[in-house]
Design an enzyme around this catalytic site. Structure first.
Site, PDB file in Angstrom:
ATOM      1  N   ASP A 141       0.842  -1.186   0.000  1.00 30.68           N
ATOM      2  CA  ASP A 141       0.000   0.000   0.000  1.00 30.68           C
ATOM      3  C   ASP A 141       0.882   1.243   0.000  1.00 30.68           C
ATOM      4  O   ASP A 141       1.844   1.337   0.783  1.00 30.68           O
ATOM      5  CB  ASP A 141      -0.902  -0.019   1.237  1.00 30.68           C
ATOM      6  CG  ASP A 141      -1.692   1.259   1.381  1.00 30.68           C
ATOM      7  OD1 ASP A 141      -2.642   1.449   0.612  1.00 30.68           O
ATOM      8  OD2 ASP A 141      -1.340   2.074   2.251  1.00 30.68           O
ATOM      9  N   GLY A 142       0.571   2.201  -0.866  1.00 30.21           N
ATOM     10  CA  GLY A 142       1.414   3.388  -0.993  1.00 30.21           C
ATOM     11  C   GLY A 142       1.540   4.185   0.277  1.00 30.21           C
ATOM     12  O   GLY A 142       2.612   4.691   0.607  1.00 30.21           O
ATOM     13  N   ASP A 198       0.829   7.851  -9.432  1.00 29.29           N
ATOM     14  CA  ASP A 198      -0.022   7.492 -10.570  1.00 29.29           C
ATOM     15  C   ASP A 198      -1.236   6.750 -10.024  1.00 29.29           C
ATOM     16  O   ASP A 198      -1.419   5.557 -10.247  1.00 29.29           O
ATOM     17  CB  ASP A 198       0.783   6.614 -11.541  1.00 29.29           C
ATOM     18  CG  ASP A 198      -0.012   6.259 -12.786  1.00 29.29           C
ATOM     19  OD1 ASP A 198      -1.035   6.908 -13.055  1.00 29.29           O
ATOM     20  OD2 ASP A 198       0.404   5.314 -13.494  1.00 29.29           O
ATOM     21  N   CYS A 199      -2.059   7.472  -9.299  1.00 33.23           N
ATOM     22  CA  CYS A 199      -3.169   6.873  -8.573  1.00 33.23           C
ATOM     23  C   CYS A 199      -4.449   6.891  -9.405  1.00 33.23           C
ATOM     24  O   CYS A 199      -4.590   7.650 -10.355  1.00 33.23           O
ATOM     25  CB  CYS A 199      -3.394   7.626  -7.268  1.00 33.23           C
ATOM     26  SG  CYS A 199      -3.460   9.416  -7.464  1.00 33.23           S
ATOM     27  N   THR A 200      -5.386   6.034  -9.010  1.00 33.47           N
ATOM     28  CA  THR A 200      -6.719   6.104  -9.574  1.00 33.47           C
ATOM     29  C   THR A 200      -7.454   7.267  -8.913  1.00 33.47           C
ATOM     30  O   THR A 200      -6.909   7.980  -8.074  1.00 33.47           O
ATOM     31  CB  THR A 200      -7.469   4.790  -9.311  1.00 33.47           C
ATOM     32  OG1 THR A 200      -7.522   4.551  -7.897  1.00 33.47           O
ATOM     33  CG2 THR A 200      -6.759   3.618  -9.981  1.00 33.47           C
ATOM     34  N   PRO A 253      -9.588   1.588  -3.830  1.00 36.15           N
ATOM     35  CA  PRO A 253      -8.204   1.501  -3.363  1.00 36.15           C
ATOM     36  C   PRO A 253      -7.420   2.803  -3.514  1.00 36.15           C
ATOM     37  O   PRO A 253      -6.472   3.053  -2.783  1.00 36.15           O
ATOM     38  CB  PRO A 253      -7.611   0.393  -4.249  1.00 36.15           C
ATOM     39  CG  PRO A 253      -8.771  -0.417  -4.683  1.00 36.15           C
ATOM     40  CD  PRO A 253      -9.905   0.553  -4.839  1.00 36.15           C
TER      41      PRO A 253
END
Length: 285
Positions: free
Chosen positions: A140-141, A158-160, A165
Site C-alpha cells: 500500500d502506498g 499514478d493513482c486512480t 483503493p
C-alpha cells in the site's frame, strides 16, 4: 460483458462516455478491484478498474509524458525516483528514458494489475520492467511512504481517482509520508482528475498538500480519454523556483536528455502551469 456491446463509464452520475467493445481480452475481480481490458476500434486496448477507464493505447503517452518529464526535468538532477501505482508500466517506461536516474522504485498495491498489463498492454511497458535500476514493491502506498527509510528526489503518484483503493492516496497521511521521504528540493506530483468536473478533488488536494509543502499548485494537459476538460496534476515542493523554470533551462535539459516525445516539449512544460481562472478562483476561496 459480451463482445460487441457498449461499455459505459460510471465515474460521474448523470454524465459520462461510452466505448464500443470489439473484444474482451480479460476480466477478473482481483483482490482489490474489478479489472477489465478490452479492444476498441478507435482507442485500441482499454483498461478499466471498477467501471472507470484508467488508460488506453491511443492516448496514454500524453498522460505519462507529462507526469514524468515535467517533474524530472524541472528537478534537473534526479537520482532516485519513486512511482506509486503505475502497474501498467507506462510511467516506468518514461522514467527509464532518463539515463541520469540511478534507482527507480515502484509501489503497486495489486500484483495482479502488473501481471495482467504485462500480458494484455505490452505496448505500455515496452519491457520497462527489465531495467536493472528498477525495483517493484507490492504494498500500500500510504504504508510504504510512512515506513520506508529511503529518500527520493521525485515522487510520482499514478493513482486512480479517490474511490476504492485509490482513496488513500489523496489523504493527509499519504502527503505527509511523501514529504517525509523526499530529499531537499524534491518534487511530488500526482494525478488529480479533470478539474472542471472534479473541482472539489483539486481544492481538497491543494489544501491538504499545503500543510506539508511550501509550494503547492497544479499543471495540466489535455488527455482525450479523461473526458470533460483538462486533466490536472498536483505539484508540491518546498522550492518554488522549481515550478517556475527558465524556458531556456528546460530546453537545454530536454536536449541533453535526448528525449523524443509525442506530446511533451519545453514550451508545453512551461505553459502547462497556466491554469484556468475557474480553478484559480476555487483555490483562492
Amino acid at each position: 460483458m459480451t463482445d460487441k456491446e457498449m461499455w459505459y463509464e460510471t465515474l460521474h452520475a448523470g454524465f459520462g462516455q461510452y466505448f464500443s467493445v470489439d473484444k474482451v481480452l480479460y476480466r477478473e475481480q482481483t483482490g482489490h478491484q474489478d479489472l477489465v481490458i478490452f479492444e476498441n476500434s478507435v482507442l485500441g486496448r482499454v483498461m478499466a478498474l471498477d467501471g472507470v477507464v484508467q488508460t488506453t493505447e491511443r492516448d496514454e503517452f500524453i498522460y505519462h509524458e507529462m507526469m514524468t518529464h515535467v517533474p524530472l526535468l524541472a528537478h534537473g538532477a534526479p537520482k532516485d525516483v519513486l512511482i506509486i501505482g503505475g502497474g501498467d508500466g507506462a510511467m516506468l517506461r518514461e522514467v527509464n528514458r532518463h539515463q541520469n536516474i540511478e534507482k527507480i522504485t515502484m509501489v503497486e498495491i495489486d500484483a495482479g494489475v502488473v501481471t495482467f498489463c504485462k500480458q494484455y498492454l505490452p505496448n505500455h511497458s515496452q519491457s520497462a520492467y527489465d531495467d536493472p535500476r528498477f525495483t517493484l514493491v507490492i504494498d500500500d502506498g500510504v504504508n510504504f511512504v510512512s515506513q520506508t527509510s529511503e529518500k527520493f528526489d521525485v515522487i510520482i503518484s499514478d493513482c486512480t481517482d479517490p474511490i476504492g483503493p485509490g482513496e488513500s492516496l489523496f489523504t493527509s497521511d499519504f502527503y505527509q509520508g511523501c514529504h517525509r521521504c523526499l530529499n531537499p528540493n524534491g518534487i511530488f506530483v500526482a494525478q488529480n482528475g479533470v478539474c472542471f468536473l472534479q473541482q472539489d478533488e483539486a481544492v481538497n488536494s491543494h489544501r491538504k498538500l499545503g500543510h506539508y509543502f511550501a509550494d503547492v499548485s497544479f499543471y495540466q494537459a489535455a488527455v482525450p480519454t479523461y473526458y470533460g476538460g483538462i486533466m490536472t496534476f498536483a505539484w508540491a515542493s518546498d522550492n518554488p523556483e522549481l515550478r517556475q523554470p527558465d524556458a531556456a533551462t528546460i530546453a537545454s535539459r530536454f536536449a541533453a536528455a535526448g528525449l523524443t516525445c509525442r506530446y511533451y516539449n519545453p514550451a508545453i512544460h512551461t505553459g502547462s502551469f497556466a491554469l484556468p481562472q475557474y480553478l484559480l478562483n476555487a483555490l483562492a476561496d
